[in-house]
Motif scaffolding. Sequence first.
Motif, PDB file in Angstrom:
ATOM      1  N   LYS A   1       0.842  -1.198   0.000  1.00  0.00           N
ATOM      2  CA  LYS A   1       0.000   0.000   0.000  1.00  0.00           C
ATOM      3  C   LYS A   1       0.882   1.254   0.000  1.00  0.00           C
ATOM      4  N   ALA A   2       1.924   1.214   0.803  1.00  0.00           N
ATOM      5  CA  ALA A   2       2.832   2.353   0.877  1.00  0.00           C
ATOM      6  C   ALA A   2       3.492   2.625  -0.469  1.00  0.00           C
TER       7      ALA A   2
ATOM      8  N   LEU B   1      12.049   1.616  -1.789  1.00  0.00           N
ATOM      9  CA  LEU B   1      12.334   0.984  -0.500  1.00  0.00           C
ATOM     10  C   LEU B   1      11.180   0.077  -0.082  1.00  0.00           C
ATOM     11  N   PHE B   2       9.959   0.575  -0.195  1.00  0.00           N
ATOM     12  CA  PHE B   2       8.796  -0.199   0.231  1.00  0.00           C
ATOM     13  C   PHE B   2       8.610  -1.457  -0.623  1.00  0.00           C
TER      14      PHE B   2
ATOM     15  N   ALA C   1      -0.529  -0.804  13.703  1.00  0.00           N
ATOM     16  CA  ALA C   1       0.487   0.066  13.103  1.00  0.00           C
ATOM     17  C   ALA C   1       0.274   0.186  11.608  1.00  0.00           C
ATOM     18  N   TRP C   2      -0.042  -0.931  10.944  1.00  0.00           N
ATOM     19  CA  TRP C   2      -0.233  -0.876   9.503  1.00  0.00           C
ATOM     20  C   TRP C   2      -1.530  -0.165   9.142  1.00  0.00           C
ATOM     21  N   ILE C   3      -2.512  -0.233  10.000  1.00  0.00           N
ATOM     22  CA  ILE C   3      -3.720   0.564   9.777  1.00  0.00           C
ATOM     23  C   ILE C   3      -3.341   2.047   9.815  1.00  0.00           C
ATOM     24  N   ASP C   4      -2.481   2.409  10.787  1.00  0.00           N
ATOM     25  CA  ASP C   4      -2.011   3.790  10.875  1.00  0.00           C
ATOM     26  C   ASP C   4      -1.238   4.194   9.627  1.00  0.00           C
ATOM     27  N   ILE C   5      -0.419   3.282   9.106  1.00  0.00           N
ATOM     28  CA  ILE C   5       0.352   3.585   7.903  1.00  0.00           C
ATOM     29  C   ILE C   5      -0.590   3.838   6.736  1.00  0.00           C
ATOM     30  N   LYS C   6      -1.588   2.976   6.595  1.00  0.00           N
ATOM     31  CA  LYS C   6      -2.541   3.147   5.498  1.00  0.00           C
ATOM     32  C   LYS C   6      -3.266   4.480   5.607  1.00  0.00           C
TER      33      LYS C   6
END
Length: 150
Positions: free
Chosen positions: A26-27, A39-40, A80-85
Amino acid sequence: MTNDEIVDSLNDLVKINNDRINGFEKAAEDIEDAELASLFKNLTSQSRKFRSELADSIVRIGGVVPGVDETSTGSKIHRAWIDIKSAFTGKDRNTVLESCVFGENAAVEEYEETLEDESIPSYIRQTLSTQLDELRQTRDQIATLRNVTE
Protein backbone atom coordinates in the motif's frame (compact mmCIF):
# COMPACT_ATOMS: atom_id res chain seq x y z
CA MET A 1 7.05 -25.96 24.24
CA THR A 2 5.26 -28.48 22.06
CA ASN A 3 5.39 -28.54 18.26
CA ASP A 4 1.85 -27.14 18.21
CA GLU A 5 2.94 -24.21 20.38
CA ILE A 6 5.97 -23.60 18.16
CA VAL A 7 3.71 -23.69 15.10
CA ASP A 8 1.37 -21.17 16.77
CA SER A 9 4.30 -18.82 17.48
CA LEU A 10 5.64 -19.15 13.94
CA ASN A 11 2.16 -18.63 12.50
CA ASP A 12 1.96 -15.36 14.44
CA LEU A 13 5.19 -14.29 12.72
CA VAL A 14 3.79 -15.34 9.33
CA LYS A 15 0.76 -13.13 10.00
CA ILE A 16 3.04 -10.25 10.97
CA ASN A 17 4.84 -10.64 7.66
CA ASN A 18 1.48 -10.69 5.89
CA ASP A 19 0.76 -7.37 7.64
CA ARG A 20 4.11 -6.02 6.48
CA ILE A 21 3.45 -7.13 2.90
CA ASN A 22 0.03 -5.47 2.88
CA GLY A 23 1.36 -2.29 4.48
CA PHE A 24 4.43 -1.91 2.30
CA GLU A 25 2.50 -2.72 -0.89
CA LYS A 26 0.00 0.00 0.00
CA ALA A 27 2.83 2.35 0.88
CA ALA A 28 4.64 1.73 -2.42
CA GLU A 29 1.44 2.38 -4.38
CA ASP A 30 0.42 5.55 -2.56
CA ILE A 31 3.63 7.41 -1.81
CA GLU A 32 4.67 10.06 -4.29
CA ASP A 33 8.34 9.77 -3.28
CA ALA A 34 10.23 7.49 -5.73
CA GLU A 35 12.97 6.69 -3.18
CA LEU A 36 10.45 5.51 -0.61
CA ALA A 37 8.39 3.64 -3.19
CA SER A 38 11.49 1.65 -4.14
CA LEU A 39 12.33 0.98 -0.50
CA PHE A 40 8.80 -0.20 0.23
CA LYS A 41 8.85 -2.56 -2.76
CA ASN A 42 12.12 -4.05 -1.48
CA LEU A 43 10.61 -4.47 1.99
CA THR A 44 7.60 -6.22 0.49
CA SER A 45 10.02 -8.71 -1.09
CA GLN A 46 11.85 -9.08 2.21
CA SER A 47 8.57 -9.90 3.97
CA ARG A 48 7.66 -12.48 1.32
CA LYS A 49 11.05 -14.13 1.80
CA PHE A 50 10.58 -14.17 5.59
CA ARG A 51 7.10 -15.65 5.22
CA SER A 52 8.42 -18.37 2.92
CA GLU A 53 11.22 -19.28 5.33
CA LEU A 54 8.79 -19.42 8.23
CA ALA A 55 6.39 -21.56 6.20
CA ASP A 56 9.20 -24.04 5.47
CA SER A 57 9.90 -24.36 9.20
CA ILE A 58 6.22 -24.77 10.03
CA VAL A 59 5.75 -27.53 7.46
CA ARG A 60 8.96 -29.23 8.59
CA ILE A 61 7.51 -29.72 12.09
CA GLY A 62 4.12 -30.82 10.79
CA GLY A 63 2.19 -27.58 11.06
CA VAL A 64 -0.20 -25.77 8.76
CA VAL A 65 0.76 -22.34 7.45
CA PRO A 66 -1.79 -19.49 7.54
CA GLY A 67 -3.00 -18.14 4.22
CA VAL A 68 -1.48 -15.03 2.68
CA ASP A 69 -4.63 -13.07 3.55
CA GLU A 70 -4.47 -13.91 7.26
CA THR A 71 -3.16 -11.03 9.32
CA SER A 72 -2.54 -10.42 12.98
CA THR A 73 -5.85 -8.63 13.56
CA GLY A 74 -5.40 -8.31 17.31
CA SER A 75 -1.79 -7.28 17.37
CA LYS A 76 0.06 -4.02 17.74
CA ILE A 77 1.60 -4.46 14.31
CA HIS A 78 -1.79 -4.73 12.64
CA ARG A 79 -2.81 -1.45 14.25
CA ALA A 80 0.49 0.07 13.10
CA TRP A 81 -0.23 -0.88 9.50
CA ILE A 82 -3.72 0.56 9.78
CA ASP A 83 -2.01 3.79 10.88
CA ILE A 84 0.35 3.58 7.90
CA LYS A 85 -2.54 3.15 5.50
CA SER A 86 -4.36 6.13 6.98
CA ALA A 87 -1.18 8.23 6.89
CA PHE A 88 -1.29 8.10 3.11
CA THR A 89 -4.37 10.24 2.99
CA GLY A 90 -2.06 13.20 3.54
CA LYS A 91 0.95 11.47 1.99
CA ASP A 92 3.22 13.27 4.43
CA ARG A 93 6.66 11.63 4.17
CA ASN A 94 7.51 12.06 7.84
CA THR A 95 4.15 10.72 9.03
CA VAL A 96 4.51 7.68 6.77
CA LEU A 97 8.05 7.01 7.98
CA GLU A 98 7.01 7.44 11.61
CA SER A 99 4.23 4.89 11.13
CA CYS A 100 6.66 2.50 9.43
CA VAL A 101 9.11 2.78 12.34
CA PHE A 102 6.26 2.03 14.75
CA GLY A 103 5.26 -1.03 12.71
CA GLU A 104 8.83 -2.28 12.47
CA ASN A 105 9.29 -1.83 16.23
CA ALA A 106 6.21 -3.99 16.80
CA ALA A 107 7.58 -6.67 14.46
CA VAL A 108 10.96 -6.63 16.22
CA GLU A 109 9.23 -7.04 19.59
CA GLU A 110 7.23 -10.04 18.36
CA TYR A 111 10.36 -11.73 17.05
CA GLU A 112 12.25 -11.01 20.29
CA GLU A 113 9.41 -12.49 22.35
CA THR A 114 9.36 -15.62 20.20
CA LEU A 115 13.12 -16.04 20.53
CA GLU A 116 12.86 -15.87 24.34
CA ASP A 117 11.50 -19.42 24.29
CA GLU A 118 14.53 -21.65 24.59
CA SER A 119 12.67 -24.76 23.42
CA ILE A 120 12.57 -23.54 19.81
CA PRO A 121 14.78 -25.85 17.72
CA SER A 122 18.15 -24.40 16.78
CA TYR A 123 17.51 -24.44 13.01
CA ILE A 124 14.34 -22.37 13.54
CA ARG A 125 16.10 -20.13 16.05
CA GLN A 126 18.79 -19.40 13.43
CA THR A 127 16.16 -18.40 10.86
CA LEU A 128 14.37 -16.17 13.37
CA SER A 129 17.63 -14.56 14.52
CA THR A 130 18.64 -13.77 10.94
CA GLN A 131 15.21 -12.31 10.18
CA LEU A 132 15.30 -10.29 13.41
CA ASP A 133 18.68 -8.82 12.47
CA GLU A 134 17.27 -7.77 9.09
CA LEU A 135 14.17 -6.29 10.74
CA ARG A 136 16.33 -4.23 13.07
CA GLN A 137 18.39 -2.97 10.13
CA THR A 138 15.20 -2.08 8.26
CA ARG A 139 13.79 -0.23 11.27
CA ASP A 140 17.04 1.69 11.68
CA GLN A 141 17.14 2.55 7.98
CA ILE A 142 13.58 3.88 8.08
CA ALA A 143 14.28 5.78 11.30
CA THR A 144 17.31 7.40 9.66
CA LEU A 145 15.19 8.48 6.69
CA ARG A 146 12.60 9.85 9.10
CA ASN A 147 15.23 11.80 11.03
CA VAL A 148 16.59 13.33 7.82
CA THR A 149 13.16 14.70 6.94
CA GLU A 150 12.51 16.20 10.39
